[in-house]
Design a protein around this motif. Sequence first.
Motif, PDB file in Angstrom:
ATOM      1  N   MET A   1      -8.486  11.554  35.000  1.00  0.00           N
ATOM      2  CA  MET A   1      -9.397  10.523  35.463  1.00  0.00           C
ATOM      3  C   MET A   1      -8.661   9.627  36.441  1.00  0.00           C
ATOM      4  N   GLN A   2      -9.389   9.245  37.491  1.00  0.00           N
ATOM      5  CA  GLN A   2      -8.833   8.364  38.502  1.00  0.00           C
ATOM      6  C   GLN A   2      -9.804   7.207  38.709  1.00  0.00           C
ATOM      7  N   ILE A   3      -9.286   5.976  38.694  1.00  0.00           N
ATOM      8  CA  ILE A   3     -10.097   4.788  38.944  1.00  0.00           C
ATOM      9  C   ILE A   3      -9.441   4.015  40.074  1.00  0.00           C
ATOM     10  N   LYS A   4     -10.234   3.692  41.086  1.00  0.00           N
ATOM     11  CA  LYS A   4      -9.710   2.921  42.211  1.00  0.00           C
ATOM     12  C   LYS A   4     -10.790   1.971  42.715  1.00  0.00           C
ATOM     13  N   THR A   5     -10.395   1.000  43.503  1.00  0.00           N
ATOM     14  CA  THR A   5     -11.337   0.054  44.075  1.00  0.00           C
ATOM     15  C   THR A   5     -12.241   0.777  45.062  1.00  0.00           C
ATOM     16  N   TYR A   6     -13.542   0.549  44.943  1.00  0.00           N
ATOM     17  CA  TYR A   6     -14.509   1.165  45.841  1.00  0.00           C
ATOM     18  C   TYR A   6     -14.466   0.431  47.173  1.00  0.00           C
ATOM     19  N   ASN A   7     -14.329   1.195  48.276  1.00  0.00           N
ATOM     20  CA  ASN A   7     -14.180   0.580  49.595  1.00  0.00           C
ATOM     21  C   ASN A   7     -15.410   0.739  50.478  1.00  0.00           C
ATOM     22  N   GLY A   8     -16.520   1.128  49.924  1.00  0.00           N
ATOM     23  CA  GLY A   8     -17.740   1.275  50.699  1.00  0.00           C
ATOM     24  C   GLY A   8     -18.038   2.700  51.117  1.00  0.00           C
ATOM     25  N   ALA A   9     -17.077   3.574  50.972  1.00  0.00           N
ATOM     26  CA  ALA A   9     -17.281   4.987  51.301  1.00  0.00           C
ATOM     27  C   ALA A   9     -16.667   5.823  50.196  1.00  0.00           C
ATOM     28  N   SER A  10     -17.351   6.891  49.877  1.00  0.00           N
ATOM     29  CA  SER A  10     -16.881   7.744  48.790  1.00  0.00           C
ATOM     30  C   SER A  10     -16.826   9.187  49.279  1.00  0.00           C
ATOM     31  N   ALA A  11     -15.718   9.853  49.014  1.00  0.00           N
ATOM     32  CA  ALA A  11     -15.585  11.260  49.381  1.00  0.00           C
ATOM     33  C   ALA A  11     -16.476  12.102  48.476  1.00  0.00           C
ATOM     34  N   GLU A  12     -16.875  13.246  48.956  1.00  0.00           N
ATOM     35  CA  GLU A  12     -17.690  14.161  48.158  1.00  0.00           C
ATOM     36  C   GLU A  12     -16.927  14.560  46.895  1.00  0.00           C
ATOM     37  N   THR A  18     -17.071  14.516  38.276  1.00  0.00           N
ATOM     38  CA  THR A  18     -18.137  13.528  38.155  1.00  0.00           C
ATOM     39  C   THR A  18     -17.645  12.234  38.778  1.00  0.00           C
ATOM     40  N   VAL A  19     -18.489  11.606  39.597  1.00  0.00           N
ATOM     41  CA  VAL A  19     -18.143  10.338  40.229  1.00  0.00           C
ATOM     42  C   VAL A  19     -19.172   9.301  39.802  1.00  0.00           C
ATOM     43  N   PHE A  20     -18.680   8.160  39.341  1.00  0.00           N
ATOM     44  CA  PHE A  20     -19.548   7.026  39.039  1.00  0.00           C
ATOM     45  C   PHE A  20     -18.759   5.761  39.303  1.00  0.00           C
ATOM     46  N   TYR A  21     -19.350   4.618  39.021  1.00  0.00           N
ATOM     47  CA  TYR A  21     -18.761   3.338  39.407  1.00  0.00           C
ATOM     48  C   TYR A  21     -18.767   2.388  38.217  1.00  0.00           C
ATOM     49  N   ILE A  22     -17.862   1.414  38.272  1.00  0.00           N
ATOM     50  CA  ILE A  22     -17.769   0.389  37.223  1.00  0.00           C
ATOM     51  C   ILE A  22     -17.855  -0.970  37.905  1.00  0.00           C
ATOM     52  N   GLN A  23     -18.773  -1.792  37.453  1.00  0.00           N
ATOM     53  CA  GLN A  23     -18.892  -3.146  37.980  1.00  0.00           C
ATOM     54  C   GLN A  23     -17.666  -3.943  37.560  1.00  0.00           C
ATOM     55  N   SER A  24     -17.024  -4.627  38.518  1.00  0.00           N
ATOM     56  CA  SER A  24     -15.783  -5.338  38.200  1.00  0.00           C
ATOM     57  C   SER A  24     -15.949  -6.855  38.143  1.00  0.00           C
ATOM     58  N   HIS A  25     -17.029  -7.386  38.697  1.00  0.00           N
ATOM     59  CA  HIS A  25     -17.243  -8.834  38.725  1.00  0.00           C
ATOM     60  C   HIS A  25     -18.576  -9.182  38.075  1.00  0.00           C
ATOM     61  N   VAL A  43     -14.873   5.795  39.913  1.00  0.00           N
ATOM     62  CA  VAL A  43     -14.264   6.613  38.862  1.00  0.00           C
ATOM     63  C   VAL A  43     -14.516   8.074  39.197  1.00  0.00           C
ATOM     64  N   ARG A  44     -13.458   8.861  39.164  1.00  0.00           N
ATOM     65  CA  ARG A  44     -13.557  10.313  39.355  1.00  0.00           C
ATOM     66  C   ARG A  44     -12.950  10.963  38.126  1.00  0.00           C
ATOM     67  N   THR A  45     -13.744  11.853  37.505  1.00  0.00           N
ATOM     68  CA  THR A  45     -13.293  12.457  36.265  1.00  0.00           C
ATOM     69  C   THR A  45     -13.804  13.883  36.140  1.00  0.00           C
ATOM     70  N   GLU A  46     -13.124  14.654  35.346  1.00  0.00           N
ATOM     71  CA  GLU A  46     -13.529  16.037  35.076  1.00  0.00           C
ATOM     72  C   GLU A  46     -14.527  16.098  33.918  1.00  0.00           C
ATOM     73  N   ARG A  47     -14.571  15.051  33.096  1.00  0.00           N
ATOM     74  CA  ARG A  47     -15.446  15.043  31.911  1.00  0.00           C
ATOM     75  C   ARG A  47     -16.709  14.251  32.203  1.00  0.00           C
ATOM     76  N   SER A  48     -17.841  14.916  32.123  1.00  0.00           N
ATOM     77  CA  SER A  48     -19.102  14.244  32.418  1.00  0.00           C
ATOM     78  C   SER A  48     -19.463  13.201  31.359  1.00  0.00           C
ATOM     79  N   ALA A  49     -18.949  13.321  30.147  1.00  0.00           N
ATOM     80  CA  ALA A  49     -19.262  12.373  29.068  1.00  0.00           C
ATOM     81  C   ALA A  49     -18.536  11.041  29.236  1.00  0.00           C
ATOM     82  N   ASP A  50     -17.595  10.946  30.168  1.00  0.00           N
ATOM     83  CA  ASP A  50     -16.859   9.690  30.346  1.00  0.00           C
ATOM     84  C   ASP A  50     -17.782   8.531  30.722  1.00  0.00           C
ATOM     85  N   PHE A  51     -18.842   8.801  31.465  1.00  0.00           N
ATOM     86  CA  PHE A  51     -19.797   7.739  31.802  1.00  0.00           C
ATOM     87  C   PHE A  51     -20.379   7.133  30.529  1.00  0.00           C
ATOM     88  N   GLU A  52     -20.830   7.988  29.628  1.00  0.00           N
ATOM     89  CA  GLU A  52     -21.430   7.509  28.378  1.00  0.00           C
ATOM     90  C   GLU A  52     -20.400   6.804  27.504  1.00  0.00           C
TER      91      GLU A  52
END
Length: 141
Positions: A1-12, A18-25, A43-52
Amino acid sequence: MQIKTYNGASAEPKKGETVFYIQSHGFNAGRPLKKPLPNCWEVRTERSADFEILYIVFESKILAPFFRGSVIPFIALHEYKNIIFPILKNAIHENKIINEHYLQIRKIETQLQQQDKIKNLMQELKKSISRELYNKIKSTA
């Protein structure tokens, strides 16, 4: 799993990723999101259940003591990672019942999204009928 600051553009996403986002503020800091907002992490992860799993963490309110900020609360990325990585490591379980609960949460989320679409369609229909009736009233006057 990789978590980084979203910069307005996301790679495919890569295959199986699985790619999703976490509200930080804000008061909902730590909330998983399907679509990005300003002030979020990607957030980029191999496990789809990580969102849940991260939704469960958010709803548990265990992140609240880590909020900072006097006007707009936020959680630091390094603190978030320190909290969630051990939870994610232990979350996928050999017990199928626990894993099925993640799927139940996903199904509920899907159902809520469908209900939101229906609600929006009904509101549009209500507006459309109101405009049509107003035009009929206006033309008879």
